[in-house]
Design an enzyme around this catalytic site. Sequence first.
Site, PDB file in Angstrom:
ATOM      1  N   LYS A 146      94.556 -56.648 -98.276  1.00 12.85           N
ATOM      2  CA  LYS A 146      93.347 -55.641 -98.991  1.00 12.85           C
ATOM      3  C   LYS A 146      93.569 -55.322 -99.915  1.00 12.85           C
ATOM      4  O   LYS A 146      92.693 -55.278-100.672  1.00 12.85           O
ATOM      5  CB  LYS A 146      93.213 -55.512 -97.707  1.00 12.85           C
ATOM      6  CG  LYS A 146      92.959 -55.672 -96.493  1.00 12.85           C
ATOM      7  CD  LYS A 146      92.765 -53.732 -95.860  1.00 12.85           C
ATOM      8  CE  LYS A 146      92.607 -54.032 -94.435  1.00 12.85           C
ATOM      9  NZ  LYS A 146      93.879 -54.753 -93.640  1.00 12.85           N
TER      10      LYS A 146
ATOM     11  N   HIS B  47      88.904 -54.759 -98.058  1.00 14.32           N
ATOM     12  CA  HIS B  47      89.064 -54.276 -96.759  1.00 14.32           C
ATOM     13  C   HIS B  47      87.301 -54.224 -95.769  1.00 14.32           C
ATOM     14  O   HIS B  47      86.321 -54.562 -96.130  1.00 14.32           O
ATOM     15  CB  HIS B  47      89.288 -52.819 -96.191  1.00 14.32           C
ATOM     16  CG  HIS B  47      89.079 -52.312 -95.414  1.00 14.32           C
ATOM     17  ND1 HIS B  47      89.688 -53.253 -93.581  1.00 14.32           N
ATOM     18  CD2 HIS B  47      89.502 -50.951 -94.215  1.00 14.32           C
ATOM     19  CE1 HIS B  47      89.767 -52.141 -92.913  1.00 14.32           C
ATOM     20  NE2 HIS B  47      89.514 -51.726 -93.004  1.00 14.32           N
TER      21      HIS B  47
ATOM     22  N   CYS C 299      88.030 -51.160 -87.935  1.00 11.49           N
ATOM     23  CA  CYS C 299      88.339 -52.033 -88.345  1.00 11.49           C
ATOM     24  C   CYS C 299      90.021 -52.707 -87.737  1.00 11.49           C
ATOM     25  O   CYS C 299      90.145 -52.767 -88.015  1.00 11.49           O
ATOM     26  CB  CYS C 299      89.349 -51.246 -89.799  1.00 11.49           C
ATOM     27  SG  CYS C 299      87.718 -49.736 -90.428  1.00 11.49           S
TER      28      CYS C 299
ATOM     29  N   GLU D 216     101.694 -45.588 -91.822  1.00  8.96           N
ATOM     30  CA  GLU D 216     102.009 -46.429 -91.208  1.00  8.96           C
ATOM     31  C   GLU D 216     103.097 -47.097 -91.953  1.00  8.96           C
ATOM     32  O   GLU D 216     103.779 -47.164 -91.098  1.00  8.96           O
ATOM     33  CB  GLU D 216     100.671 -48.001 -91.412  1.00  8.96           C
ATOM     34  CG  GLU D 216     101.046 -49.010 -90.898  1.00  8.96           C
ATOM     35  CD  GLU D 216      99.840 -50.018 -92.146  1.00  8.96           C
ATOM     36  OE1 GLU D 216      99.376 -50.450 -93.154  1.00  8.96           O
ATOM     37  OE2 GLU D 216      99.922 -51.326 -91.475  1.00  8.96           O
TER      38      GLU D 216
ATOM     39  N   HIS E 145      98.469 -53.294 -92.449  1.00 11.01           N
ATOM     40  CA  HIS E 145      96.752 -52.740 -92.493  1.00 11.01           C
ATOM     41  C   HIS E 145      96.464 -52.262 -93.318  1.00 11.01           C
ATOM     42  O   HIS E 145      95.417 -52.371 -94.117  1.00 11.01           O
ATOM     43  CB  HIS E 145      96.506 -51.229 -91.246  1.00 11.01           C
ATOM     44  CG  HIS E 145      95.002 -51.033 -90.957  1.00 11.01           C
ATOM     45  ND1 HIS E 145      94.141 -52.015 -90.688  1.00 11.01           N
ATOM     46  CD2 HIS E 145      94.660 -49.781 -91.421  1.00 11.01           C
ATOM     47  CE1 HIS E 145      92.794 -51.747 -90.469  1.00 11.01           C
ATOM     48  NE2 HIS E 145      92.987 -50.444 -90.910  1.00 11.01           N
TER      49      HIS E 145
ATOM     50  N   PHE F  96      88.822 -46.107 -87.207  1.00 13.76           N
ATOM     51  CA  PHE F  96      88.586 -45.271 -87.335  1.00 13.76           C
ATOM     52  C   PHE F  96      88.081 -45.027 -85.842  1.00 13.76           C
ATOM     53  O   PHE F  96      87.606 -45.283 -84.327  1.00 13.76           O
ATOM     54  CB  PHE F  96      87.215 -44.725 -87.994  1.00 13.76           C
ATOM     55  CG  PHE F  96      87.683 -44.273 -89.250  1.00 13.76           C
ATOM     56  CD1 PHE F  96      88.537 -44.294 -90.138  1.00 13.76           C
ATOM     57  CD2 PHE F  96      86.357 -45.076 -90.394  1.00 13.76           C
ATOM     58  CE1 PHE F  96      88.793 -44.701 -91.086  1.00 13.76           C
ATOM     59  CE2 PHE F  96      86.264 -44.769 -91.481  1.00 13.76           C
ATOM     60  CZ  PHE F  96      87.097 -44.751 -91.869  1.00 13.76           C
TER      61      PHE F  96
END
Lengths: 413, 82
Positions: free
Chosen positions: A334, A339, A162, A313, A302, A400
């Site tokens: 998002k 996403h 991502c 985050e 994010h 990831f």
Amino acid sequence: MSAQRRVVVTGLGATTPIGGDASSTWAALLAGNSGARTLTEDWANTIPVNFAARVAVEPSEVMERVELRKLDRSETFALIASREAWKDAGSPEVDNERLGVVIASGIGGVTTLLDQYDVLKEKGARSVSPYTVPMLMPNGPAAHVGLEFKARAGVHTPVSACASGAEAIGYAFEMIRNNRADVIISGGVEAAIHALPMAGFAAMKALSTRSDAPERASRPYDLDRDGFVLGEGGGVLILEEYEHAKARGAKIYCEIAGQGLTSDGFHIAAPDPDGSGVQRAIKFALADAGISTKDVVHLNAHATSTPAGDVAEANALRLALGTDADHVAVSATKSMTGHLLGGAGAIESVFLVKAIQDRMAPPTINIENLDPAVTVDVVRDKPRALPSGDIAALNDSFGFGGHNVVLVFKSVN
Amino acid sequence: MALTQADVLAGLKEIVEEVAGIPAASIELDKNFSDDLEVDSLSMVEVVVASEERFGVKIPDDQVTELKTVGDAVNFIVKASA
């Protein structure tokens, strides 16, 4: 040594769950529209999650049938967004050997892979499309764009889940700064709304299961967030060396001034709870751009709407920005687009460019009860005006595998 | 029963139009697949597989390179169906 080459943004393109191009997407974003819907495919009811955020405009509405049958869906998104961005940049005259493409994808042509496997099983090897490999390869979107625009400075595809879309833009930024190219078509795409990837994400408990209210499911920073909503589409930016853009009288949106890249070395999927990798990425990005935390007024987070990720985050942002975090308007877009995996960092970079242009931070929707663990200044429900004068804004993207990418966008006066 | 040349040409026109987007009207017996119709090697594989299905014939891989024009393909398929 001559002065460092500067990199500016001169064109934008996008096809997203809330709009078929960059400007309609931006308008929908400011209006707080969600692109999440219940899926109508038969397979949707065979997996634990039956909703996602499909693109607002189907590729078949804007591309010829014959072109479509040789392209994976992710490749169509790359071409659609690149054509728009190129036109927006004024279709620049550029030496092809100084033109590059860096377009990422997190997963590549997964729907082609799975569909052709079905063909193989049902009809045999001879019926498998001869376009299977060029359609499923993750560099396919970049390669097709490179072919269309005859880019000869290099065509690349960073893959970091991502974080891929942001990493692509950072790679393009470096290519221009290092004098490998003058113009780069850069961005990220994803087309993974299919039973298998969705079942895989669901098995990780990464997806929201709020099936009764898809539009309310993506809710970064809300106390009751329960996972992300899978989206599809892509975003493309035309990056150009500053003097090159000036010489041709191009419209200059803003500058990309720096990037920070780190890795967690912690877990294959979980965020490092102390967020040290994210903090280091922010510090490196600001240092690379030659700015301080005081200059930052906006950040596109994010924030995917997962229980662990959003807080990790936010904590990292607070630690990296210190008290200056108080004047950073944080948006989690998002909440509206879902996403887009490898496309996320790219469309969110498009949003940052528009935010700097319009001096407006987009909202974060669906926060009913702000998680008290989130100690950054979240832009909720309505857009918020950004200050005039010289400003900088950041794009956070993580993937990831523990990939952290932070990009710095700066106004150009 | 053997197919006629007219049957095969009509069917082939539909296949080439479907695969390569070339208007059926411009597809004639003397047209070369690659030079005149810009059917590349990958699209040619699709034309061959679709023709096999439609006309119920086998077109071996070593024959495909011999099918340079639409007429070559039509003649091969007519013979193979006999």
